[in-house]
Design an enzyme around this catalytic site. Sequence first.
Site, PDB file in Angstrom:
ATOM      1  N   ASP A 222      51.839 108.742  30.005  1.00 15.39           N
ATOM      2  CA  ASP A 222      51.152 107.894  29.028  1.00 15.39           C
ATOM      3  C   ASP A 222      51.830 107.887  27.662  1.00 15.39           C
ATOM      4  OD1 ASP A 222      49.158 106.767  30.556  1.00 15.39           O
ATOM      5  OD2 ASP A 222      47.668 108.320  30.120  1.00 15.39           O
ATOM      6  N   LYS A 225      51.308 105.159  25.003  1.00 12.01           N
ATOM      7  CA  LYS A 225      50.078 105.013  24.214  1.00 12.01           C
ATOM      8  C   LYS A 225      50.292 105.371  22.748  1.00 12.01           C
ATOM      9  CE  LYS A 225      46.697 105.579  27.945  1.00 12.01           C
ATOM     10  NZ  LYS A 225      45.587 106.396  28.493  1.00 12.01           N
ATOM     11  N   HIS A 280      52.947 103.905  36.992  1.00  9.91           N
ATOM     12  CA  HIS A 280      51.792 104.692  37.446  1.00  9.91           C
ATOM     13  C   HIS A 280      50.500 103.884  37.500  1.00  9.91           C
ATOM     14  CE1 HIS A 280      51.360 105.111  33.051  1.00  9.91           C
ATOM     15  NE2 HIS A 280      50.098 105.451  33.250  1.00  9.91           N
TER      16      HIS A 280
END
Length: 366
Positions: A222, A225, A280
């Site tokens: 991630d 982000k 993902h």
Amino acid sequence: MVRDTVLILEEEDASRKKLSEIFQDKYKILAVTNEKEGLDILRAQGPSLAVVLVNLKIPAKENFQVLKRLSEKKFPNHIPFIMITDETTGAYEKKGYEYGIVSYIKKPFPSDAIVKQLVDNVVEVFQYKRHLEVTVKKQTEKLKKQNSMLKLMAEKQKHMNEVLIDSLSNIVEFRNLESEQHIKRIRRFTLCLGNSVINLYPEYGLTQQQLEIIGRASSLHDIGKIVIPDNIILKSGKLTEDEYEVIKSHTTKGAEIIERVVHIDSKEFSNYAYDIARHHHEKYDGSGYPDGLKGDDISIAAQIVSLVDVYDALTSKRVYKAAYTTDKAFQIIVNGQNGSFSSKLSKAFTEVREEFETIVKKYCDD
């Protein structure tokens, strides 16, 4: 120590005297008539001996007894032994070679020059061999030290890489109001599910070494982000369509950050991290994003991290939802109708259900 001495073990006076005369202008001469004296000299002055000339019948009548005892004491390993003999058969010579003899001086002796040249050649070759062995030993020790240093440097580099990975991951989770435990869970879920895939489906060709790298790379899934605005990433209500598109962009942004910004000294790690960050959120039926990959066009690494990310999201409290029980999360994933995961991955997940629940308990958020 300089090897400047010839040891002559010869019971025949004439032969011993002749050999002494041949070599006295170049070497120091130690001439003895029995095995005991010879052994005493070998023990006391071995490092100074350039060559040993030996008549095997000293003191026993049976040939090779002396040489056998000398060989057992490893003397021929360090000093060249030349046999003095009047035997001419091949079998006799072969036996001598087996005990460490490197050459022969045959009786009656040929010319002094020939005997001298034969011994000089043996000494020169043996000394070259010893020099080469010492050089190789030194080089081997040097290489061992260099390899140890390279190994230490590699371990330090690996540690620095892991610190960098953890730091970047924790920055993302801090902005996302998630705990440090999230990263630990994702990595351990990944390793757990990956091991199940290895055991059940060897056709994927996944190895333990690759899985270890995938586990570390999963921490950056991630990373994109970082660039998502706070008002979107921390929104507790339902996202608008435009906001959802911005959230979805964390996959491509994450891959871009890994490709351009995150410099890890491992091409394999960088490739896995890029693939996982970008893919993902792909789904096995092709309905995912950002590339709409379908089936096994999605790498097994991205498939594994996709499932564990969903499981962790379900079992964790987020700004927009309460945590589900592990039973509820398991049922949603196994019985899900959204086409997210393959039957193989679901089977592998089922096999490690209890291990996942243990990880949830061990690394629960405060």
